[in-house]
Every structure is written in C-alpha cells, then in structure tokens.
Design an enzyme around this catalytic site. Structure first.
Site, PDB file in Angstrom:
ATOM      1  N   GLY A  50     -12.735  13.470  -4.418  1.00 18.92           N
ATOM      2  CA  GLY A  50     -13.661  14.534  -4.078  1.00 18.92           C
ATOM      3  C   GLY A  50     -13.630  14.826  -2.594  1.00 18.92           C
ATOM      4  N   PHE A  86     -18.862  16.402   4.588  1.00 18.93           N
ATOM      5  CA  PHE A  86     -18.583  15.612   5.778  1.00 18.93           C
ATOM      6  C   PHE A  86     -17.448  14.628   5.600  1.00 18.93           C
ATOM      7  CE2 PHE A  86     -23.136  16.665   6.475  1.00 18.93           C
ATOM      8  CZ  PHE A  86     -22.905  17.538   7.513  1.00 18.93           C
ATOM      9  N   LYS A 123     -16.223   6.871   0.799  1.00 17.50           N
ATOM     10  CA  LYS A 123     -16.330   8.159   1.477  1.00 17.50           C
ATOM     11  C   LYS A 123     -15.916   7.965   2.920  1.00 17.50           C
ATOM     12  CE  LYS A 123     -20.315  10.438   2.499  1.00 17.50           C
ATOM     13  NZ  LYS A 123     -21.442  11.349   2.226  1.00 17.50           N
ATOM     14  N   ASP A 172     -29.974  17.810  -0.586  1.00 16.41           N
ATOM     15  CA  ASP A 172     -28.691  18.378  -0.993  1.00 16.41           C
ATOM     16  C   ASP A 172     -28.439  18.060  -2.457  1.00 16.41           C
ATOM     17  OD1 ASP A 172     -26.388  19.816  -0.684  1.00 16.41           O
ATOM     18  OD2 ASP A 172     -25.252  18.183   0.250  1.00 16.41           O
TER      19      ASP A 172
END
Ligand SMILES: *[C@@H]1O[C@H](CO)[C@@H](O)[C@H](O)[C@H]1NC(C)=O
Ligand SMILES: *[C@@H]1O[C@H](CO)[C@@H](O)[C@H](O)[C@H]1NC(C)=O
Ligand SMILES: *[C@@H]1O[C@H](CO)[C@@H](O)[C@H](O)[C@H]1NC(C)=O
Ligand SMILES: *[C@@H]1O[C@H](CO)[C@@H](O)[C@H](O)[C@H]1NC(C)=O
Ligand SMILES: *[C@@H]1O[C@H](CO)[C@@H](O)[C@H](O)[C@H]1NC(C)=O
Ligand SMILES: *[C@@H]1O[C@H](CO)[C@@H](O)[C@H](O)[C@H]1NC(C)=O
Length: 939
Positions: A708, A712, A730, A840
């Site tokens: 993904g 950021f 991430k 978000d």
C-alpha cells in the site's frame, strides 16, 4: 585541775563523736538500703554485693571518705538498673558525686537531692526520668556539673538555678523542656558548657549568653528557636562547639565570622533559614573539623579557602543555593585537596554550575562520602575518581554530567552506594562495577546508557537496590542479575529496550519487594518461579509483550500489594483468587482478558483497579461500567441479538451513518464464517528492530512486498527470518512535508492505546539508512485480509490481491465490521486517557484480519482532544484528511484539504463524522445494555 578533769571532757567528746559518726553511718547505710530497695531490676546483679557481709563502703559503686567512712560517691553508671530513685539519697550528706547515667531509672528526681550540700557532680543522663527539674537542686550550691540529658523531663529550667554560680557544665539535651532559654544563664559566668539541644524551649537566643566568657560549647540545636543570632554571641572567642541546628532562625553571618571564633572546631547551623554568603573569613577558623550548614538559604560563590583547615573532616553544605555561575565556581575544591582528613564532602542540592575539577582526584583518600547531587554540574567524571579508595557513598545524581561512567570506578572497593541517576551519561555500563562487592545500592536511572547490563553485576553479593530505569539499555536481562539473592528493596529496569523473557531464575530473588520491568520489549509468559519471590509487594510488568494467563502462583503471594500488567497481551479469565489477596492496586488494562470480572476484594474498589481497554470483560462492580455478562451466549447468538436491536433501531442511526456506507454494496451472499473472537496474535520475541533487519525482512523494500502507498509513506509486507513473523512495515517518506510530525503523532497515539479493533503496533524504528539519511518506520501486526477498501471496491484493486480471494461482503459481515469500527472509535473517543481523534477514517485505513474482524490503522493524523480544542496550537501539521471515504455530503470537504487551504473546516468535518459513528455506537451499546433512555440525536 587534775589531769582527769582535763581529759574527761575530751574523752566524753570523743565518745560523743564516735556515737555521732556511728549514727550518721547508720543513716548512710539506711539510705543505701532504701536506694537498693527501690531498684526493681538489676540484671547484672550489681547490688548483690550490697549485703551485710561487708561494710557499705566496700559495696560495688560506693566510695567513702577515708576518715569519716561516709559515702562520698555513688557510681552505678551503665548497669542496666531500673526502678525509682529513693528520696533517702538526700540523707547521704557527704555525697559529692552521683553517677547513674545510662540506666533505665524512672520516676522523678526527688526534691531531697536539694539537701546534698556537698554535691558537685550530678549525672543522671540517659535514663527515663520524668517530671520537672526540682528547683531544690539550687540548694546544692557547690554543683559544678549537672547532666540530665536524654530523659523525659518537662517544664522550664528553674529560675532558682541563678544561684548555682559555680556551675560549669549544664547539659540538659534531649528532654521536653520548654519556657525558653532563660536569660539568667548569662549570670552563671563559670559556665563552659551549655548543652540544651533537642528541647522545645522556643523563643530567642538570649543576648546575655554573650557574657559567658568561658563558654566553649554552646549547643542549642533543635530548640524551636527563632530570631537571629545576637551579636554578643560573637564575643565568645573560646567557643569550640557552636550549634544552632534545626531551629527557625534567620539572618546572615558576619563577614568576620572566622576571626571571632579562632578556636572553633564544630560549626553547625543546618536546617534554619540563614541566608547571605558564607564568609570568606571562615578560612581563618583553621581548627574547624566539622562544618554543617546544610538546608539553609546561603547563596553566592563559595570562596572559602579550606586549605588551612588541616583537621577538616566534614564539610556539609548541601541544600542551599550556593553557586554563582562564574567559570571558576568549583575552584574551592582545589583547596580541599589539602584537607587530608576530609571524610565527608556534601555539596548536593545547590546551584553549583561547572565542570568537576581534576583536583577531585587529589581529595583525601580518607574521603568516605562525596555528595554532589542535584546541582548543575556538567562535563565528564574525571577518571581520577578512582583514587578515592575509601569512598563508600558517591552521589552525583541530578546533574548534567555527560560521557561514560569511568571504568576506574571499579577501584572504589568500599563503595556501598552509587547514585548516578538523572544525568546524561552515555555509553555502556562498565563491567568493572562488578568488582564493587560492598555495593548495597546502584542508581543509574534516567541517563542515556546503552548496551547490555554487564553480567559481572551478578557478583554484587550485597546489592539490595538496582535501579536502571529510563535508559537505552538493550539485550536480554543477564541471568546473573537474578543470582543476586540480596536484592531486597528493588530491581527496576523499566523504560529500556530489554528483550527476551523473564528467566525462571528470578525465583532466586526471595527477598525482593519491588520488581519493575515495565515499558520494555519483554515477552513470553510470566515464569511460575516468580511465585518463589515470597517477599514481592509490587510487580510492574506494564507495556511489554508479555502474554499468557494471570499466573496461578499469585494465589499464594500474600504480600502482594501492587500489580500492573497493563498494556500487554495477557489473556484468559481474571482469576477469582485475586479477590482474596491484600492488593491495593491492580492494573489489568489494555490486555485481552475476557469473561467475568470479579467483584470482591480489590475488585470492589473502582479507584484501585483498572480494566480500561479490556473490552471482552463483563460484569464487575457497577462503577466500572462493563457490560453485563450474558451467560452461555455463543458468538453467533450475540450477533443475531445485536442484529435484532440494530434493525429495530435502524431509523435511529443506521440510515444516517453506517447503512449509508454499506447499503450500496449490499447483496445477498452466502453466510460467511460466524465470527470468532479475534485470537491473540502471540508474538515471539522480536529483537529491537534495526534498519538492517527491516531491509532484510522486506527484500530490500522490494516492490513485490509493497502492499500500500499512503499519504506519508509506503507499506510493505515483511517476514522476519528468525521466526517467520509476518508484519506490515510503514516506511515514512520523510521528504513529504509533515511526514515527520505524522510519524510522531502516530507513535504518540499508539504508545498508549490498545484495543482489539485497532491495528497493533509491534515497534517503531527510528534510525539512519545506509545512505546516511534519517529512516523512520512503524511495524504493525500484519492484516492478511488487507483493507476494507479492497473488499468494497474489488474492481479497483491490483491483480496480486487475487490470492486473498476477495468476495462480496455479506450484510452480517458488513455490520460486524461497522460495529468493530464503531467500537474502536468509541474507545478512542471515550476510553483513552486523553480522547484521540483519528481524523482520517476511511476504508483504506480499516484493515481486516484472518476472520474479517476490522482494525483501524494509520494514525498518522491522529490528534489528542486537547490539541483539537485549540487548533491554532497545532497548525504545523498541515495535511489532514486524504481523498477517501466519508459520509455523503462530507466527502466534498474532507478531501486533501491541507492543500486546499481550509484545514480547520476539514478537520471539523472529519471530527463530526467520527463523532457520528461513535454516537451511533453508543446508542447500540445502550440498547444492548437495556438502557431505556432515548437514542441520542446524531447531529
Ligand atoms: C532520711 O530521710 C528521710 C526523708 O527523706 C527521713 O524521713 C529520715 O528520717 C532520714 N533518715 C535518717 C536516718 O536520717
Ligand atoms: C554478699 O556480697 C559479697 C561480696 O561483697 C558476695 O560475695 C556475696 O555472694 C554476697 N552475698 C549474697 C547473699 O548475695
Ligand atoms: C549503656 O549501658 C549498657 C549496659 O546496660 C552498655 O552496654 C552500653 O555500652 C552503655 N552505653 C554507653 C554509651 O555507655
Ligand atoms: C525544697 O525546698 C524548699 C524550700 O524552697 C524546702 O522548704 C523543702 O523542705 C525542700 N524539700 C526537700 C524535700 O528538701
Ligand atoms: C512533651 O510535652 C508535651 C506537653 O508538655 C507533650 O504533649 C509531648 O507529648 C511531650 N513529648 C515527649 C516526646 O515526651
Ligand atoms: C544577672 O546579672 C546582672 C548583672 O550582670 C544583674 O543585673 C541581674 O540582676 C542578675 N540577675 C539575676 C537574676 O541575678
């Protein structure tokens, strides 16, 4: 006249005298017998010799005059006698000295002592005498020494004592005397010693004491005195001992102090309110041995040259405001190098600022205590500290010292206490500390120490306290530490990066009272051997990755008072036996416990326990507001019951929020698997993750591992070789504006929250990549079923996700997902220490695990509620909200608004959206709980 007539009267007189002497001797005998009869306990058998087989002058402790055979001294000091004092002692009229010090004689001092006109010395200190000091003692006009200290005498010093003009030594310390220090003492000009310490006299120092020209000792500490030191006191040039400690006196010292007291050896004024500077002239009081002025308000530069004080042994200046900030501030320490008898140097708790001079290495090798803590000292510790081989206490905590702990510390073989806490020490803990076999306590907490704990510390056979919390220590906790069976007070390794599990050897620590390893990366189950630590009172295991059930050995841990298991992965039922323990504090929050919470014992006290974030618990006392337990209810029944309620109240909320998201995609499909409680992901030990290991886990961040791309950064799937653990990583794109803040926001948000419907963060990595750039990444639990986005828009997802086998979601699955999301939001908004807003929320941030339970992820935009209520504080976080999922009508505003400018409006919309979901959830919960109140309106 005949010779007979001449001799007769003298013979007659002779017999008369003989008779008289015999009579007086009888009186002494009776008095001594009376004394003996009132001594109730004589464990050493001292008074056995007081029998008829010998004349009383030969009795133990009795001295008689050679001619008249009358008792002149009674000396029974330190004979452990108890009982009362006989008034008949007043008949021993030839007595010059009574010494009964250090016994346990009770009762009052008989008034009859006033009849002892020849008495010169009366020593009754260290007994248990009560009552007042008899004024009749003033008839003992030859009294020169009066010691009544350390009894329980009350009242004031009798005014009649003004007639005791021969008195040289008056020592009444440690009684309960009141009424002020009498000014008439100034008339007793023979006085050399006035020791009144430790009585609640009150009042001021009488000016008249300045008349006592012979005075060598003035001890008026702990007398509840106020006011200032009268200037007349500075006339007492013979003073050797001057103590006004522990009063409430104020004022400053005269500049010429050291010139007034050339004979002073002991100078004590600690614990008062004195201020001003310490006179430089103190340098002239070269006989000083003991200087104790701690706990006052002295300030300014310490410029005394101590070099002339050859006998100085104690210099205690702690807890003042000494220090000027001048660069040569610590220069006085050079002069201390001349004081070869220095044993105690305490400068702690001042404002001394500067580096430690290297002359510290030249301080007396006699030095035993060196206290520099709580100053503003900086620089490194000179390695010459290793010369101070007789040190047994070294306290330099709460300064700004840097550098490493010198390995020369290993020479201080007599060291018993070492406190380096609260500095900026870095590097590794020198293994030489393991040589210090006398050590009783080690405080290294709150520094930047890194590396592993040297296993040599396992040699410290007397260690009772080992505190290393809040450092950067890593590795496993060496097993040797658990060999230190003397550890009794505390073992505190909290807030480091320790990994691995608690070894069974911890069972050796049978005397340990407090064990704290919270906030590390420890894992595994609690070893049952911890149950062998039978003295444990406090156990803190919070914020690790421990798992397993609450161990059953707690059942027998009767002394346990405080237990913190919060923020781990403990699971299972809360055992009922905890009710029976004498717990005062029990924190179980943020674990995966399930089932019924007990209600008795500690569980009856809502303020002493925490089960926040244990969302599968039920029952408990009302204040905890847990759901009611529904017995024997299967999870599919739960869902259908929920479903009924949801459908029956659909108009209240579904239409507004949840259904509007999902109805569009609704199709009848085959039933999915009935929902299982989400199983704990039992993580094996993950080492502290480095850039290198992340690089390896992701095949060099290869695009095949990319799962993904977010606002950021990119998310990769990673597999750790060691144990095959699958994670999502991430990697923050630090080039992107706001990314670094986003990383911080996410770390902050996730540090303190844990919920089964939030993606679990395993660790974070803040490092430097191989190109030398900053590298930041967050490692999450891997969600095999990807994001909700993919399930809602299967046509949009890339080919490689085919392997997941995406199907359309059933209504039940959709509602179940919606409930998961809503319960996570409810938790974030209402059950965290500080409410957190995700800001978000969208399908791509909702991730599905193996059994399609939903977990909210991506907290890069999360805010704490306080920040939200004052948005201007936080305007640096520019980007908020991404193109994505929002209720119809909101979508338009919650779009990449950072770049469109209207950040606050977008935020407000996102918050409203979250709040709507949350309120919808609250309504469901209320209905499930059978709460009659009408559903809240959703805006
Ligand atoms: C000794 O003193 C007591 C009072 O303390 C008195 O009653 C008694 O007569 C005295 N005895 C002698 C022998 O002097
Ligand atoms: C009496 O005193 C003598 C010593 O003076 C001692 O040897 C003797 O044992 C004592 N008698 C008794 C009965 O205590
Ligand atoms: C006080 O007396 C006890 C015996 O009763 C003795 O052991 C101790 O040393 C004495 N203390 C002092 C300070 O003389
Ligand atoms: C104490 O002194 C008073 C005089 O002040 C005197 O009358 C009295 O007899 C004395 N008491 C004893 C027991 O000696
Ligand atoms: C001292 O005396 C006061 C009363 O005068 C009493 O309240 C207090 O308990 C006494 N203190 C001690 C240590 O005996
Ligand atoms: C103490 O001595 C002063 C003179 O120095 C004198 O005036 C005063 O009366 C004396 N006080 C007493 C109580 O005798």
């Amino acid at each position: 006249m005949s010779t007979h007539s001449l001799y007769f009267p003298s013979i007659f007189l002779f017999f008369i005298t003989l008779l008289q002497v015999a009579a007086f001797q009888e009186g002494d005998l009776a008095a001594l017998q009376a004394f003996k009869s009132m001594i109730s306990h004589d464990p050493q058998g001292m008074l056995n010799s007081w029998n008829d087989s010998r004349h009383f002058c030969e009795w133990e402790g009795i001295t008689c005059g050679r001619r008249h055979r009358r008792v002149t001294a009674l000396d029974l000091r330190s004979k452990a006698l108890s009982g009362l004092l006989s008034p008949q002692i007043g008949n021993l009229s030839f007595l010059r000295e009574i010494n009964l010090m250090n016994n346990t004689i009770q009762g009052e001092i008989p008034l009859e002592f006033g009849r002892l006109h020849r008495l010169e010395t009366l020593l009754l200190s260290d007994n248990s005498l009560v009552g007042k000091i008899p004024a009749n003692l003033s008839y003992c006009s030859r009294l020169t020494v009066l010691f009544l200290g350390n009894n329980k005498l009350v009242g004031s010093i009798p005014f009649e004592f003004v007639s005791l003009y021969r008195l040289k030594q008056l020592a009444l310390p440690m009684n309960n005397l009141t009424g002020g220090i009498p000014p008439f003492l100034g008339n007793l000009t023979s006085l050399e010693v006035v020791s009144l310490d430790g009585n609640p006299f009150g009042g001021n120092i009488p000016d008249s004491l300045g008349q006592l020209k012979e005075l060598k000792t003035l001890g008026i500490g702990g007398n509840n005195l106020s006011g200032t030191i009268p200037p007349s006191i500075y006339n007492l040039s013979f003073l050797v001992i001057f103590s006004v400690s522990e009063n409430q006196m104020h004022g400053s010292l005269p500049p010429s102090l050291g010139l007034y007291f050339p004979n002073l050896k002991r100078f004590q004024m600690n614990e008062n309110f004195f201020s001003g500077s310490i006179p430089i002239s103190l340098s002239n009081a070269s006989k000083l041995e003991y200087v104790q002025i701690a706990s006052n308000s002295f300030f300014g530069k310490l410029s005394v040259n101590f070099g002339g004080m050859k006998n100085l042994s104690n210099l205690i200046l702690e807890y003042n405001n000494l220090g000027s900030g001048e660069s040569d501030e610590m220069g006085f320490m050079n002069s201390l190098a001349n004081c070869s008898k220095l044993q105690v140097l305490s400068l702690g708790g001042n404002q001394f600022r500067g580096a430690l001079p290297h002359s510290i290495a030249n301080l007396s090798s006699q030095l035993q205590i060196l206290v520099l803590g709580s100053n503003k000292l900086y620089g490194s510790i000179p390695s010459g500290i290793g010369n101070l081989v007789n040190l047994y206490s070294l306290q330099i905590e709460e300064n700004q010292f840097t550098g490493s702990i010198p390995k020369e510390m290993g020479k201080l073989l007599n060291l018993q206490g070492l406190d380096f806490g609260g500095n900026h020490f870095s590097g590794e803990i020198p293994s030489t500390l393991g040589n210090l076999s006398s050590l009783y306590e080690i405080f290294l907490s709150d520094n930047n120490l890194s590396g592993v704990i040297p296993s040599s510390l396992g040699n410290l056979e007397r260690l009772a306290i080992l505190e290393m919390f809040a450092n950067e220590l890593s590795g496993t906790i060496p097993e040797d530490i658990f060999n230190i069976s003397s550890l009794s007070v505390s073992l505190n390794l909290a807030e480091n990066h320790f990994v691995g599990s608690i070894p069974p050897r911890i069972g050796n620590l049978k005397a340990l009272r407090c064990f704290d390893v919270s906030n590390n990366d420890l894992s595994g189950e609690i070893p049952s051997e911890l149950g062998l630590c039978s003295s444990l009172e406090d156990i803190y295991l919070a914020e690790n990755f421990f798992n397993g059930f609450i161990p059953s050995f707690f059942r027998t841990s009767r002394g346990i008072r405080k237990v913190d298991l919060s923020r781990n992965n403990f699971f299972g039922q809360i055992p009922i036996f905890l009710e029976a323990l004498s717990l005062e504090y029990l924190n179980l929050s943020f674990n995966d416990f399930e089932g019924r919470l007990p209600t008795r014992g500690i569980f009856a006290n809502a303020s002493a326990i925490s089960v926040v974030g244990c969302n599968r618990l039920c029952g408990g006392i009302h204040e905890l507001q847990l759901p009611k337990c529904t017995e024997h209810e299967s999870s599919s029944q739960k869902i259908s019951q929920r479903l009924k309620i949801i459908i029956s109240t659909a108009s209240a909320f579904l239409g507004l929020v949840i259904v509007s998201f999902f109805i569009f995609y609704w199709h009848k499909r085959r039933r999915g698997p009935s929902r299982q409680p989400s199983r704990l992901l039992t993580r094996k030990t993950l080492p502290r993750i480095s850039y290198k290991s992340l690089l390896k886990a992701t095949d060099g961040f290869s695009s095949t591992q990319l799962i993904g791309v977010g606002s950021f950064g990119s998310v990769y799937k990673g597999v750790f070789d060691e144990d095959g653990t699958v994670v999502a990583i991430k990697v923050i794109n630090l080039q992107r504006q706001g990314a670094s803040q986003s990383f911080k926001a996410e770390c902050k948000a996730l540090k303190n929250i844990r919920h089964r419907n939030l993606v679990k963060v395993i660790t974070s990595c803040s490092s430097i990549d191989f190109q030398g750039n900053d590298f930041k990444a967050i490692v999450y639990e891997y969600m095999p079923n990807g994001s909700l986005e993919k399930w809602l828009h299967p046509e949009a997802v890339a080919q490689r996700d085919e392997e997941i086998g995406i199907q359309k979601l059933t209504l039940l699955q959709r509602i179940s997902i919606a409930i998961d999301v809503a319960s996570a939001l409810d938790y974030l908004h209402c059950h965290c220490q500080e409410p957190i807003l995700h800001c978000d929320l969208k399908p791509s941030n909702i991730l599905l695990d193996n059994d399609l339970s939903a977990h909210i992820g991506d907290f890069g935009l999360a805010r704490f509620h306080q920040q939200v209520s004052n948005p201007t504080l936080n305007s640096s976080v520019g980007v908020r909200g991404t193109i994505g999922y929002a209720a119809p009508g909101l979508r338009a505003v919650v779009t990449n608004s950072g770049f469109n400018g209207d950040v606050e409006l977008a935020e407000a919309e996102a918050i409203i959206f979250e709040a709507q979901v949350a309120i919808a959830f609250e309504n469901v919960v209320n209905l499930v709980k059978g709460n009659e109140s009408s559903p809240k309106e959703i805006f």
